[in-house]
Design a protein around this motif. Structure first.
Motif, PDB file in Angstrom:
ATOM      1  N   THR A 196     -25.133  12.095 -26.809  1.00  0.00           N
ATOM      2  CA  THR A 196     -24.398  11.290 -27.778  1.00  0.00           C
ATOM      3  C   THR A 196     -24.516  11.930 -29.156  1.00  0.00           C
ATOM      4  OG1 THR A 196     -24.065   9.036 -28.619  1.00  0.00           O
ATOM      5  CG2 THR A 196     -26.333   9.795 -28.396  1.00  0.00           C
ATOM      6  N   GLY A 197     -23.542  11.680 -29.995  1.00  0.00           N
ATOM      7  CA  GLY A 197     -23.556  12.186 -31.360  1.00  0.00           C
ATOM      8  C   GLY A 197     -22.944  11.158 -32.292  1.00  0.00           C
ATOM      9  N   PHE A 198     -23.642  10.841 -33.367  1.00  0.00           N
ATOM     10  CA  PHE A 198     -23.216   9.788 -34.287  1.00  0.00           C
ATOM     11  C   PHE A 198     -22.419  10.415 -35.433  1.00  0.00           C
ATOM     12  CE2 PHE A 198     -23.592   6.777 -37.723  1.00  0.00           C
ATOM     13  CZ  PHE A 198     -23.518   5.537 -37.098  1.00  0.00           C
ATOM     14  N   ILE A 199     -21.148  10.033 -35.593  1.00  0.00           N
ATOM     15  CA  ILE A 199     -20.298  10.542 -36.681  1.00  0.00           C
ATOM     16  C   ILE A 199     -20.312   9.568 -37.859  1.00  0.00           C
ATOM     17  CG2 ILE A 199     -18.018  11.380 -37.319  1.00  0.00           C
ATOM     18  CD1 ILE A 199     -19.413  13.048 -35.155  1.00  0.00           C
ATOM     19  N   ASN A 200     -19.986   8.304 -37.582  1.00  0.00           N
ATOM     20  CA  ASN A 200     -20.036   7.229 -38.581  1.00  0.00           C
ATOM     21  C   ASN A 200     -20.095   5.906 -37.822  1.00  0.00           C
ATOM     22  OD1 ASN A 200     -17.322   6.413 -37.886  1.00  0.00           O
ATOM     23  ND2 ASN A 200     -16.555   8.064 -39.194  1.00  0.00           N
ATOM     24  N   PRO A 201     -20.219   4.768 -38.506  1.00  0.00           N
ATOM     25  CA  PRO A 201     -20.358   3.496 -37.777  1.00  0.00           C
ATOM     26  C   PRO A 201     -19.181   3.155 -36.877  1.00  0.00           C
ATOM     27  CG  PRO A 201     -21.028   3.235 -40.058  1.00  0.00           C
ATOM     28  CD  PRO A 201     -20.396   4.597 -39.955  1.00  0.00           C
ATOM     29  N   ALA A 202     -18.035   3.822 -37.072  1.00  0.00           N
ATOM     30  CA  ALA A 202     -16.857   3.504 -36.265  1.00  0.00           C
ATOM     31  C   ALA A 202     -16.548   4.547 -35.208  1.00  0.00           C
ATOM     32  CB  ALA A 202     -15.631   3.342 -37.180  1.00  0.00           C
ATOM     33  N   LEU A 203     -17.333   5.650 -35.146  1.00  0.00           N
ATOM     34  CA  LEU A 203     -16.986   6.748 -34.239  1.00  0.00           C
ATOM     35  C   LEU A 203     -18.234   7.441 -33.718  1.00  0.00           C
ATOM     36  CD1 LEU A 203     -14.842   8.661 -32.980  1.00  0.00           C
ATOM     37  CD2 LEU A 203     -14.964  10.003 -35.088  1.00  0.00           C
ATOM     38  N   GLU A 204     -18.272   7.694 -32.408  1.00  0.00           N
ATOM     39  CA  GLU A 204     -19.360   8.426 -31.777  1.00  0.00           C
ATOM     40  C   GLU A 204     -18.796   9.480 -30.818  1.00  0.00           C
ATOM     41  OE1 GLU A 204     -22.087   5.914 -29.756  1.00  0.00           O
ATOM     42  OE2 GLU A 204     -22.708   4.820 -31.557  1.00  0.00           O
ATOM     43  N   PHE A 205     -19.598  10.513 -30.596  1.00  0.00           N
ATOM     44  CA  PHE A 205     -19.307  11.482 -29.539  1.00  0.00           C
ATOM     45  C   PHE A 205     -20.199  11.173 -28.349  1.00  0.00           C
ATOM     46  CE2 PHE A 205     -20.742  15.143 -27.160  1.00  0.00           C
ATOM     47  CZ  PHE A 205     -19.543  15.718 -26.755  1.00  0.00           C
ATOM     48  N   GLN A 206     -19.631  11.258 -27.129  1.00  0.00           N
ATOM     49  CA  GLN A 206     -20.413  11.002 -25.923  1.00  0.00           C
ATOM     50  C   GLN A 206     -20.096  12.036 -24.852  1.00  0.00           C
ATOM     51  OE1 GLN A 206     -19.852   7.058 -24.366  1.00  0.00           O
ATOM     52  NE2 GLN A 206     -20.910   6.047 -26.071  1.00  0.00           N
ATOM     53  N   GLY A 207     -21.108  12.327 -24.014  1.00  0.00           N
ATOM     54  CA  GLY A 207     -20.865  13.108 -22.820  1.00  0.00           C
ATOM     55  C   GLY A 207     -20.173  12.254 -21.771  1.00  0.00           C
ATOM     56  N   ASN A 208     -19.801  12.867 -20.660  1.00  0.00           N
ATOM     57  CA  ASN A 208     -19.081  12.146 -19.612  1.00  0.00           C
ATOM     58  C   ASN A 208     -19.688  12.520 -18.261  1.00  0.00           C
ATOM     59  OD1 ASN A 208     -17.320  10.966 -17.823  1.00  0.00           O
ATOM     60  ND2 ASN A 208     -15.467  11.820 -18.734  1.00  0.00           N
ATOM     61  N   ILE A 209     -20.457  11.608 -17.676  1.00  0.00           N
ATOM     62  CA  ILE A 209     -21.132  11.910 -16.416  1.00  0.00           C
ATOM     63  C   ILE A 209     -20.161  11.961 -15.241  1.00  0.00           C
ATOM     64  CG2 ILE A 209     -23.303  10.915 -17.214  1.00  0.00           C
ATOM     65  CD1 ILE A 209     -22.655   8.427 -15.573  1.00  0.00           C
ATOM     66  N   ASN A 210     -18.935  11.475 -15.430  1.00  0.00           N
ATOM     67  CA  ASN A 210     -17.960  11.425 -14.337  1.00  0.00           C
ATOM     68  C   ASN A 210     -16.976  12.598 -14.348  1.00  0.00           C
ATOM     69  OD1 ASN A 210     -18.800   8.863 -13.147  1.00  0.00           O
ATOM     70  ND2 ASN A 210     -18.039   7.936 -15.044  1.00  0.00           N
ATOM     71  N   LEU A 211     -17.244  13.626 -15.146  1.00  0.00           N
ATOM     72  CA  LEU A 211     -16.339  14.775 -15.179  1.00  0.00           C
ATOM     73  C   LEU A 211     -16.255  15.445 -13.810  1.00  0.00           C
ATOM     74  CD1 LEU A 211     -17.042  16.634 -18.547  1.00  0.00           C
ATOM     75  CD2 LEU A 211     -14.968  15.414 -17.888  1.00  0.00           C
ATOM     76  N   LYS A 212     -15.038  15.758 -13.399  1.00  0.00           N
ATOM     77  CA  LYS A 212     -14.808  16.464 -12.142  1.00  0.00           C
ATOM     78  C   LYS A 212     -14.468  17.927 -12.437  1.00  0.00           C
ATOM     79  CE  LYS A 212     -11.629  13.472 -11.016  1.00  0.00           C
ATOM     80  NZ  LYS A 212     -10.556  12.771 -10.286  1.00  0.00           N
ATOM     81  N   PRO A 213     -14.694  18.818 -11.480  1.00  0.00           N
ATOM     82  CA  PRO A 213     -14.340  20.223 -11.694  1.00  0.00           C
ATOM     83  C   PRO A 213     -12.826  20.409 -11.751  1.00  0.00           C
ATOM     84  CG  PRO A 213     -15.020  19.887  -9.423  1.00  0.00           C
ATOM     85  CD  PRO A 213     -15.308  18.606 -10.147  1.00  0.00           C
ATOM     86  N   THR A 214     -12.423  21.468 -12.420  1.00  0.00           N
ATOM     87  CA  THR A 214     -11.012  21.797 -12.568  1.00  0.00           C
ATOM     88  C   THR A 214     -10.632  22.883 -11.560  1.00  0.00           C
ATOM     89  OG1 THR A 214     -11.058  21.265 -14.923  1.00  0.00           O
ATOM     90  CG2 THR A 214      -9.266  22.677 -14.155  1.00  0.00           C
ATOM     91  N   ILE A 215      -9.565  22.648 -10.791  1.00  0.00           N
ATOM     92  CA  ILE A 215      -9.092  23.598  -9.787  1.00  0.00           C
ATOM     93  C   ILE A 215      -7.781  24.218 -10.283  1.00  0.00           C
ATOM     94  CG2 ILE A 215      -8.400  23.946  -7.397  1.00  0.00           C
ATOM     95  CD1 ILE A 215     -11.289  23.111  -7.681  1.00  0.00           C
ATOM     96  N   THR A 216      -7.705  25.548 -10.243  1.00  0.00           N
ATOM     97  CA  THR A 216      -6.527  26.269 -10.727  1.00  0.00           C
ATOM     98  C   THR A 216      -6.003  27.216  -9.653  1.00  0.00           C
ATOM     99  OG1 THR A 216      -7.365  26.216 -12.998  1.00  0.00           O
ATOM    100  CG2 THR A 216      -5.624  27.792 -12.522  1.00  0.00           C
ATOM    101  N   ASN A 217      -4.684  27.214  -9.457  1.00  0.00           N
ATOM    102  CA  ASN A 217      -4.007  28.179  -8.587  1.00  0.00           C
ATOM    103  C   ASN A 217      -3.008  28.961  -9.428  1.00  0.00           C
ATOM    104  OD1 ASN A 217      -5.191  27.471  -5.993  1.00  0.00           O
ATOM    105  ND2 ASN A 217      -4.055  25.554  -6.168  1.00  0.00           N
ATOM    106  N   GLU A 218      -3.057  30.294  -9.308  1.00  0.00           N
ATOM    107  CA  GLU A 218      -2.197  31.158 -10.114  1.00  0.00           C
ATOM    108  C   GLU A 218      -1.498  32.189  -9.235  1.00  0.00           C
ATOM    109  OE1 GLU A 218      -4.091  32.126 -14.257  1.00  0.00           O
ATOM    110  OE2 GLU A 218      -5.693  32.044 -12.773  1.00  0.00           O
ATOM    111  N   LEU A 219      -0.218  32.382  -9.514  1.00  0.00           N
ATOM    112  CA  LEU A 219       0.578  33.420  -8.862  1.00  0.00           C
ATOM    113  C   LEU A 219       1.148  34.313  -9.959  1.00  0.00           C
ATOM    114  CD1 LEU A 219       1.888  34.504  -6.217  1.00  0.00           C
ATOM    115  CD2 LEU A 219       3.828  32.993  -6.708  1.00  0.00           C
ATOM    116  N   SER A 220       0.957  35.622  -9.840  1.00  0.00           N
ATOM    117  CA  SER A 220       1.391  36.515 -10.919  1.00  0.00           C
ATOM    118  C   SER A 220       1.940  37.822 -10.369  1.00  0.00           C
ATOM    119  CB  SER A 220       0.214  36.814 -11.868  1.00  0.00           C
ATOM    120  OG  SER A 220      -0.804  37.527 -11.190  1.00  0.00           O
ATOM    121  N   SER A 221       2.706  38.492 -11.196  1.00  0.00           N
ATOM    122  CA  SER A 221       3.206  39.831 -10.885  1.00  0.00           C
ATOM    123  C   SER A 221       3.248  40.625 -12.179  1.00  0.00           C
ATOM    124  CB  SER A 221       4.602  39.772 -10.260  1.00  0.00           C
ATOM    125  OG  SER A 221       5.547  39.264 -11.189  1.00  0.00           O
TER     126      SER A 221
END
Length: 765
Positions: free
Chosen positions: A537-562
């Protein structure tokens, strides 16, 4: 004539012609066995040119030559012309050693004969040795000058435009950003940006930085000392010393750095919670005093001509007392107030990584690699937060203590074997266990969160080809077991078991000596950083905070190139589809009546990149210019309105050789306004310049100016659900620096190798 006899004569004539057509293939190198990158090869018969080609990474090939006596001539600027009479009666594979026109001074001498950047089969190759790039004071500064590469202001994150964080390799050996920082620039020969890596690279790699070191065989002792003074918003100082000792089959490397840094950061934003009638704007500024110690070393022992064992370790320690000051205006349903927030913080960061490697060749065609690695990252922060309101009242909002630690152990094995016609089979296994722990204490409330991840991986790859056709196909299978939860609880908040299959492949057609085309497919994964997938967590001001996210899922990418290559000109087209991509966003917490900034998965993204690059060289002037057209469209159920547009990325690098001891370089890049369906980001450009000169044979002096016009400011805006956000991020890149480097002794050649086997190092920040 009978048909059978006629057919026999036709076949005989074809066979006779084939038997009398031969080829000449050659490698052209210096006396120290380094390939000469640029040059011309001419073949004469009776004083007439009958064939001509250019060197490609020190290689050339002349085809369809009849049996005859020829004069072969090789011309490379900076070397004596080579001539040899060849009686061609069979296919020839030859090696040619050219003599330099004059003796080089100790250390790097700038040559106008090398292009700084080249494009080959869709990949960018940066020639470091013998060019202006060799004068950069450290590898991070060097990378920041390359096309498509983006380096964070603290130098701890490297990303490639449209590709995310790349894997970093030295030869076939994985290293971390930490280890990269300990490599001396003068050790590097080339850096290749591989946009479509094969399956032998980890599944997390959408792109790879492949670093090739200068090769050497001589022995001795070398000590180098580098001092760099930098003026940004505040004064920064960097001191580095490197020691290399090589004797017979044993080689030692030691390096130590002390950096006295003062980091400035600033961000402003305004946002509106539409359905809550809440509006806020703030400006946050942080100043960090960061004394930094870095110590590393290793040893390498050659068991015989091919087998070796090596050990490498690295440790970084830094303390960071810093302050964060925030000015906030808050309008909550008509109740307005101005708030000054001051956060006094003490922070410690420690990073250590050690690995051991064993490599053996059973014969000329079979090789085995075994490696083990242990890595530990610690970050401890104590925050004391004070809020002062415009009516004069003051409130000590919170005392926050956070301890974060991640440790990993990795075991890895690779085996490869070469069959007939240079067809190759590669296979490998990998085991990784990573455990991160987060202790969060706010006033008297404590929570202990633990996150564990076990990854078992296996890959199999076939590669080979014949004449003008090459191929590489493979698959990587990864099984992941994740568990995360509070130690105080008996159940897990996160429990996932997944098996991912990542196919990759490419086919390469050589149309002629000057033209080729390649098609490729890459499937990859990007797992969230450990520090964002726990309860930070990170405190910015009384109205705003930064938080981590324990529910983040991995990102899957498929690429086709020439890509299509014609001489040094490269044209490429890439299509991509991404699932569960991660971006930072605001959302409103109705329970706590506060706004939260947090990393979040978005549903999907699709897009394309069309790029063009062509270098130019004229006498003392070497020029490289790249341009790409990029399009990405993000889709998500939380998007209120969607608009995606094409944006341009332009890169230019101009080198001017003054003489063999000095050079001037100017380079820069620009991006136009970008819209991807969620974020609207403003255009940005930067311009850098450098002058370097060698004095007294062993003293390198470099004057460097980065972001000359101080234009690196990033604006973005978006509307998601009930939030309308506008942000501005300032950078501390505008800089003038002077660097001095002096070398004592000489170890010009080295067999040193070491492989970092931890595939998840980029996630430890």
């Amino acid at each position: 004539m009978k048909p059978a006899v006629f057919l026999f004569l036709i076949l005989f004539s074809f066979n006779f012609q084939a038997q009398n057509e031969f080829s000449i293939q050659g490698n052209v190198m210096t006396k120290s066995k380094e390939r000469i990158a640029i040059g011309d090869v001419l073949l004469f018969r009776n004083d007439k040119i009958v064939a001509y080609t250019s060197l490609s990474d020190g290689k050339f090939s002349l085809e369809s030559l009849v049996e005859e006596t020829y004069l072969l001539k090789i011309v490379c600027v900076g070397f004596e012309a080579y001539e040899e009479v060849l009686i061609l009666r069979a296919h020839k594979r030859l090696e040619f050693v050219l003599t330099a026109l004059s003796e080089e001074l100790d250390g790097v001498v700038i040559k106008a004969t090398k292009r700084i950047l080249e494009n080959k089969r869709g990949n960018v190759i940066a020639n470091v040795d013998g060019t202006m790039l060799a004068k950069e004071t450290n590898t991070i500064e060097l990378l920041s000058k390359l096309p498509n590469l983006q380096v964070s202001p603290d130098g701890e994150q490297i990303s490639i435009l449209g590709k995310g964080n790349p894997l970093i390799y030295i030869g076939g050996q994985r290293i971390s950003v930490e280890e990269l920082q300990s490599i001396q620039v003068e050790e590097i020969k080339t850096i290749e940006i591989i946009s479509n890596p094969s399956v032998k690279y980890e599944a997390a790699g959408r792109a790879v930085l492949l670093i090739t070191k200068r090769r050497s065989t001589r022995e001795g002792t070398e000590l180098s000392v580098t001092e760099r003074a930098s003026l940004k918003t505040y004064f920064n100082n960097y001191f580095l010393t490197n020691l290399t000792v090589k004797k017979s089959n044993l080689e030692y490397k030691l390096n130590a750095s002390y950096n006295q840094l003062k980091i400035w950061e600033k961000n402003t934003a305004d946002y509106k919670v539409i359905d809550k009638n809440v509006f806020s704007e703030y400006a946050v500024e942080a100043v960090t005093t960061r004394p930094q110690f870095i110590v590393g070393g290793g040893l390498y022992y050659a068991l015989n001509a091919t087998d070796y064992i090596s050990f490498n370790t690295r440790f970084r320690s830094q303390i960071e007392p810093f302050t964060i000051d925030t000015d906030t205006f808050l309008d909550d349903n008509g109740s307005q107030q101005n708030i000054k927030t001051s956060s006094n913080n003490d922070e410690f960061r420690g990073f250590s990584s050690s690995n051991i490697n064993y490599y053996t060749s059973f014969n000329e065609k079979e090789n085995l690699f075994l490696g083990a690695q242990y890595t530990n990252y610690t970050r401890d922060v104590e925050n004391s937060i004070q809020n002062t309101f415009d009516d004069g009242s003051s409130l000590s909002d919170a005392e926050i203590a956070q301890d974060f630690n991640v440790a990993s152990i990795v075991l890895k094995g690779d085996y490869d074997v070469v069959f007939k016609n240079e067809n190759r089979l590669e296979l490998g296994v990998n085991y990784a266990r990573n455990i991160s722990k987060s202790l969060l204490e706010i006033n008297q409330d404590k929570s202990n969160y633990e996150y564990s991840e076990v990854i078992n991986a296996f890959y199999l790859q076939f590669s080979g080809g014949k004449k003008k056709f090459k191929y590489s196909f493979g698959v990587r299978v990864e099984n992941t077991n994740i568990e995360g939860g509070f130690k105080e609880s008996t159940s897990f908040l996160v429990a996932r078991k997944n098996t991912f299959i990542f196919p990759r492949g490419s086919v390469d057609f050589t149309l002629s000596e000057e033209r080729s085309v390649i098609f490729s497919f890459v499937s990859s994964i990007a797992r969230p950083n450990y520090s964002t997938s726990v309860t930070t967590t990170g405190f910015i001001n009384p109205a705003l905070e930064f938080q981590g996210n324990i529910n983040l899922k991995p990102t899957i990418t498929n690429e086709l190139s020439s890509s299509f290559q014609w001489k040094d000109t490269s044209i490429s087209l890439q299509f991509h589809r991404i699932k569960d991509l991660v971006n930072y966003r605001f959302f409103y917490d109705d329970i706590r009546d506060i706004s939260i900034m947090s990393p979040t998965n978005f549903d999907k993204e699709s897009g394309f990149v069309f790029s063009f690059s062509s270098p130019f060289k004229y006498k003392f002037w070497t020029s490289t210019n790249n341009i790409s057209f990029n399009y990405s469209s993000v889709k998500d159920t939380r998007i209120i309105k969607s608009q995606a547009t094409v944006f341009m990325y332009i890169y230019s690098n101009q080198q001017f050789r003054i003489n063999n001891l000095s050079s001037f370089n100017i380079n820069g890049w620009a991006m136009t306004n970008r819209k991807d369906g969620v974020f609207d980001r403003s255009g940005v450009f930067t311009l850098n310049a450098a002058y370097t000169v060698k004095l007294f044979s062993k003293l390198d002096v470099t004057l460097n100016a980065n972001d000359i016009f101080n234009t690196m400011e990033f604006r973005e805006s978006y509307i998601l659900q009930n939030l309308n956000v506008n942000s501005l991020f300032f950078t501390d890149i505008n800089e003038f620096s002077i660097a001095l480097r002096y070398v004592f002794g000489a170890v010009k050649d080295s067999k040193y190798k070491n492989k970092s086997v931890d595939d998840e190092l980029n996630r430890m920040n």
